[in-house]
Design a protein around this motif. Structure first.
Motif, mmCIF file in Angstrom:
data_model
loop_
_atom_site.group_PDB
_atom_site.id
_atom_site.type_symbol
_atom_site.label_atom_id
_atom_site.label_comp_id
_atom_site.label_asym_id
_atom_site.label_seq_id
_atom_site.Cartn_x
_atom_site.Cartn_y
_atom_site.Cartn_z
ATOM 1 N N THR A 57 0.836 -1.199 0.000
ATOM 2 C CA THR A 57 0.000 0.000 0.000
ATOM 3 C C THR A 57 0.874 1.254 0.000
ATOM 4 O OG1 THR A 57 -1.754 -1.161 1.181
ATOM 5 C CG2 THR A 57 -1.777 1.248 1.271
ATOM 6 N N PRO A 112 -2.900 -5.130 -2.948
ATOM 7 C CA PRO A 112 -1.470 -5.375 -2.731
ATOM 8 C C PRO A 112 -1.038 -6.691 -3.380
ATOM 9 C CG PRO A 112 -2.490 -4.617 -0.714
ATOM 10 C CD PRO A 112 -3.611 -4.858 -1.690
ATOM 11 N N HIS A 123 -6.731 -0.522 1.796
ATOM 12 C CA HIS A 123 -5.730 -0.250 0.756
ATOM 13 C C HIS A 123 -6.253 0.795 -0.231
ATOM 14 C CE1 HIS A 123 -2.707 -1.147 -2.341
ATOM 15 N NE2 HIS A 123 -3.690 -1.380 -3.187
#
Length: 312
Positions: free
Chosen positions: A83, A106, A119
Motif C-alpha cells: 500500500t 497489494p 488499501h
C-alpha cells in the motif's frame, strides 16, 4: 471523470537495449487518440509495469500525459507490492498530470476484504485523483468480492469504478448488482475484449483493451455499435473476435501482443522485458505468421512500416 467506452491499455515500447523508447510511446499515443479512443491507460499489465522501476514509471507517465495533451483522459496504473508503494506511485501520477489512478490490491499478501478496502482508501487519501479498482484475480490471487465492491461504491465516493479482468460474465453481473443500487454512476469495465459485448449488454460501461494497440479502429467501432444498439453490432463483434488469437502467441501474452503491434507498425520493435521463454526472433516470426493470417485486417502501409522499423 467517467470511465466508459473504449480505453487503451498502452504497451510500453523499448529500444533494442531495453530502455524505454519515449519517441515510440509518443507516436503510439498520437496514432491512437485521433482514432476515437476514450482514454489511455499506461503502466498497466499490458504496459509491463512490473518490469519498470520508479523513475521509468514516472517518465512513461509524463510522456503519455504530454502526448495526450488533454485530448483524452489518462488513467495511470500505480499498483505495487505494498500500500505504501502504491500510494507513492499515486502521488507521482498526480504530479505527472494523470486524471485518475488504476489500483490493484497489494501484490504479495492476500488480505481480507477489510484490508483491501483500507488499501483503496489509503490510495484515495494519498492523492486527490479518482481511484479505479483493478480486479485481475488470475494474476493477483485476490479477487475483489461483490461485497467489497458494494462497500467501495457505497462508502468511498473517491473510488469511481472497477476494471474487471475476469473470464466469467457472472462476476460482471454480481459487480453490477452490488454497486449500482447505491452508485448508479459507478463505472464497470472489462479487461477482456471478448467479454465486452456481453458485459455492455448486462449494463457495464465498456472496456480497457490491450488489443486496441493493434486494431483500435475495430474496437472503437464495436463499442460504439454496442452503446448505440446498432443493427450492425454482430458483424462488428465478429471483426474484433477474429483478432483475439493475438493473445495466444506467447505465455504470458504481452510479448506476443507487442510483436504483433510491431508487425503491423504500431510500435517500432517487439522488444519486451517480460519473458515468455521464447527468443524475440521466435516471437517476431510467430507475429509475422499472425499478420499473414490477418492480412486483410491491417493497413498494408503499416505492415511495410513495421517491417522496415523492426530490428533483427
Amino acid at each position: 471523470m467517467k470511465l466508459s467506452g473504449l480505453w487503451v491499455a498502452l504497451l510500453t515500447p523499448f529500444e533494442p537495449d531495453g530502455a524505454v523508447d519515449h519517441g515510440a510511446l509518443r507516436a503510439l499515443v498520437e496514432d491512437l487518440v485521433p482514432r476515437g479512443v476514450d482514454g489511455l491507460v499506461p503502466l498497466g499489465s499490458t504496459g509491463e509495469f512490473t518490469e519498470l522501476d520508479a523513475d521509468e514509471r514516472a517518465a512513461v507517465l509524463r510522456t503519455v500525459v504530454q502526448a495526450a495533451a488533454g485530448r483524452v483522459p489518462v488513467l495511470a496504473g500505480v499498483s505495487d507490492l505494498s500500500t505504501r508503494a502504491t500510494c507513492r506511485n499515486a502521488v507521482e501520477a498526480a504530479r505527472a498530470g494523470a486524471d485518475a489512478v488504476l489500483v490493484l490490491p497489494p501484490l504479495y499478501w492476500k488480505l481480507p476484504d477489510d484490508g483491501v478496502f483500507a488499501h483503496f482508501t489509503a490510495v484515495a487519501d494519498a492523492t486527490a485523483l479518482p481511484v479505479v479498482a483493478y480486479d485481475f484475480p488470475a494474476l493477483t490471487g485476490q479477487p475483489l468480492s461483490p461485497a467489497l465492491l458494494g462497500r467501495l461504491a457505497a462508502e468511498e465516493p473517491r473510488v469511481i469504478g472497477v476494471k474487471l479482468t475476469v473470464r466469467d460474465l457472472d462476476v460482471v453481473r454480481k459487480a453490477l448488482a452490488a454497486t449500482r443500487a447505491s452508485r448508479p454512476d459507478f463505472s464497470i469495465v472489462t479487461g477482456f475484449e471478448d467479454l465486452i459485448p456481453a458485459a455492455v449488454w448486462a449494463g457495464a460501461d465498456g472496456g480497457i483493451s490491450g488489443l486496441a494497440n493493434v486494431v483500435p479502429d475495430e474496437l472503437v467501432a464495436m463499442v460504439a455499435a454496442l452503446r448505440a444498439g446498432r443493427p450492425d453490432v454482430a458483424a462488428s463483434i465478429r471483426e474484433v473476435l477474429r483478432h483475439f488469437d493475438a493473445y495466444d502467441l506467447t505465455v504470458p501474452a504481452i510479448p506476443g501482443l507487442k510483436a504483433v503491434a510491431a508487425a503491423v507498425g504500431r510500435i517500432p520493435r517487439a522488444t519486451a522485458r517480460l519473458g515468455s521463454g521464447a527468443s524475440e526472433a521466435t516471437v517476431v516470426a510467430a507475429a509475422a505468421r499472425w499478420v499473414t493470417r490477418h492480412q486483410a485486417l491491417v493497413e498494408p502501409e503499416r505492415v511495410l512500416a513495421g517491417q522496415s522499423a523492426r530490428t533483427p
